[in-house]
Design a protein around this motif. Structure first.
Motif, PDB file in Angstrom:
ATOM      1  N   GLU A 197       0.821  -1.209   0.000  1.00  0.00           N
ATOM      2  CA  GLU A 197       0.000   0.000   0.000  1.00  0.00           C
ATOM      3  C   GLU A 197       0.859   1.265   0.000  1.00  0.00           C
ATOM      4  N   GLY A 198       1.957   1.195  -0.770  1.00  0.00           N
ATOM      5  CA  GLY A 198       2.820   2.359  -0.900  1.00  0.00           C
ATOM      6  C   GLY A 198       3.771   2.591   0.249  1.00  0.00           C
ATOM      7  N   VAL A 199       3.769   1.697   1.256  1.00  0.00           N
ATOM      8  CA  VAL A 199       4.641   1.848   2.421  1.00  0.00           C
ATOM      9  C   VAL A 199       5.885   0.969   2.238  1.00  0.00           C
ATOM     10  N   GLN A 200       7.065   1.600   2.235  1.00  0.00           N
ATOM     11  CA  GLN A 200       8.306   0.843   2.163  1.00  0.00           C
ATOM     12  C   GLN A 200       8.540   0.142   3.498  1.00  0.00           C
ATOM     13  N   LEU A 201       8.767  -1.165   3.463  1.00  0.00           N
ATOM     14  CA  LEU A 201       8.870  -1.944   4.696  1.00  0.00           C
ATOM     15  C   LEU A 201      10.276  -1.977   5.272  1.00  0.00           C
ATOM     16  N   GLY A 202      11.291  -1.716   4.461  1.00  0.00           N
ATOM     17  CA  GLY A 202      12.655  -1.737   4.968  1.00  0.00           C
ATOM     18  C   GLY A 202      13.222  -3.141   5.019  1.00  0.00           C
ATOM     19  N   ASP A 203      13.838  -3.508   6.139  1.00  0.00           N
ATOM     20  CA  ASP A 203      14.522  -4.790   6.291  1.00  0.00           C
ATOM     21  C   ASP A 203      13.500  -5.891   6.592  1.00  0.00           C
ATOM     22  N   VAL A 204      12.696  -6.198   5.580  1.00  0.00           N
ATOM     23  CA  VAL A 204      11.617  -7.190   5.661  1.00  0.00           C
ATOM     24  C   VAL A 204      11.686  -8.029   4.387  1.00  0.00           C
TER      25      VAL A 204
END
Length: 417
Positions: A254-261
């Protein structure tokens, strides 16, 4: 209320939850890349216990695992001078410490087997410690300040926007004979930090966006203390995770960068967020370091720290492989080995994801077992420091004296490990 996956996967609670799901698969023989042999775990605990006694005969002196452990005598001299001059302004000193810690942690990813930093006394130091010493020298020289002549020991958005690969090459002493892995990634990360600071004014409040600085985090924390005067870990974690825009584009929901996932195939359907495992290693390393700054410079306790996990990186993880607790499946050794060398995998490889998830769980196991053997409670951050990280380095040097590197070579862009 159901938490949307893009929010849940960025919480501390999600890290243990998903890592323990991977461990459940391991107990059932359902991993794709590793087997586990828990009969070898006591040897790990014995190693960590022995090392703890060697390093800290007085157990009450064990410090937390923090970036501050890696700063050298130039830092200590600077800090002593600042403390003498700023008795009336501890808050500004805390801001400067946060400036330094955030930049230093963000450049603290694997630099490769060859790179070394030559200190002012002529010592040549590699890996995490070398990166720390270099970052301190660069900070004191004004590399990250928009006013390097008048206010060098200061980090701000404009100064970060001026960071270039060329300047980083100079600061880290990179040459053809002294190459560094991920130099471009580190430079870009600091540029993005500057841009994100200008937008995250709630967590890094500043009267002028271009003068926004990492140290403004202190102002946010002081304005959001609990009723008892403490800082809750969730308050600090929200601020740290607000920096998510600095990470390279990876998985997003939903447009949210999750990072270290990362996806972990043993958890099932690759199209579902249920198979994603969060680690947020650099964010947690940063948080551990910020906790020490807050508690020592402002004398404010941080509550709820038990939510934090062990850091899933190659020293902690390598400890369990080198002691035989985690065993690579033969076909994976073959897949990763070239010309008889150590198995080599990209940091995004699902094999690395399994390894990191198991590392989080087994660091918890070592923590509990060590408390039992020592007969006293310890914080997980103390176990990492006393500890598992150094034990991983020690056994690596014993088994691979030519490099002292980890049992698995990780190809990284300088923004994960």
């Amino acid at each position: 209320m159901t938490i949307p996956p893009q929010d849940y996967l960025r919480t501390l609670d999600a890290i243990r939850d998903r890592c323990y799901q991977v461990y459940d698969k391991a107990k059932a023989g359902g991993l794709l890349y590793f087997d586990i042999d828990e009969s070898k775990l006591p040897a790990v605990v014995d190693h960590v216990e022995d090392l703890t006694h060697r390093r800290f005969p007085d157990l009450s002196t064990i410090p937390p695992h923090s970036r501050l452990r890696h700063f050298g005598k130039e830092y200590n001299a600077w800090l002593a001078t600042k403390q003498a001059k700023t008795q009336q302004d501890k808050i500004e000193l805390a801001r400067k410490l946060v400036d330094l810690v955030i930049v230093s942690v963000l450049v603290d990813a694997g630099a490769g087997e060859v790179w070394r930093y030559q200190t002012q006394d002529g010592s040549r130091v590699g890996r995490s410690e070398g990166l720390a010493l270099a970052s301190v020298d660069m900070f004191l020289a004004g590399y990250f300040s928009s006013s390097p002549s008048s206010d060098p020991d200061h980090v701000d958005a404009k100064g970060l926007s001026n960071v270039t690969v060329e300047r980083m090459t100079e600061g880290f002493q990179v040459t053809a004979a002294n190459p560094m892995v991920g130099l471009e990634g580190r430079s870009a990360l600091l540029n993005r930090l500057g841009a994100v600071l200008e937008t995250q004014t709630s967590y890094f409040p500043s009267p002028n966006p271009s003068s926004a600085r990492p140290g403004n985090l202190i102002d946010y924390l002081l304005a959001n203390k609990a009723s008892d005067g403490s800082i809750h870990i969730d308050t600090l974690w929200k601020a740290v995770m607000s920096l998510g825009g600095i990470w390279p584009a990876r998985i997003e929901i939903e447009g949210v960068q999750l990072g270290d996932v990362w996806p972990c195939p043993c958890l099932g359907d690759s199209s579902s967020p249920e198979n994603l495992v969060p680690f947020h290693k650099l964010s947690q390393w940063l948080t551990y370091s910020l906790i020490e700054v807050i508690e020592t410079s402002l004398e404010l306790p941080v509550q709820g720290v038990s939510k934090m996990t062990g850091l899933p990186e190659y020293r902690n993880g390598g400890l369990f492989i080198d002691h035989g607790v985690f065993v690579l499946k033969p076909k994976e050794i073959q897949r990763g080995s070239v010309d008889g060398g150590l198995p080599t995998f990209d940091s995004q490889d699902p094999l690395i994801v399994e390894w990191r998830a198991l590392t989080v769980v087994f660091l918890d196991k070592v923590h509990k077992a060590l408390e039992t053997k020592l007969g006293q409670p310890l914080k997980l951050a103390q176990v990492l420091e006393s500890g598992t990280w150094t034990a991983g380095r020690e056994i690596a040097a014993k088994l691979r004296p030519e490099t002292a590197g980890p049992p698995i070579v990780i190809v990284s862009d300088g923004t994960v490990f």
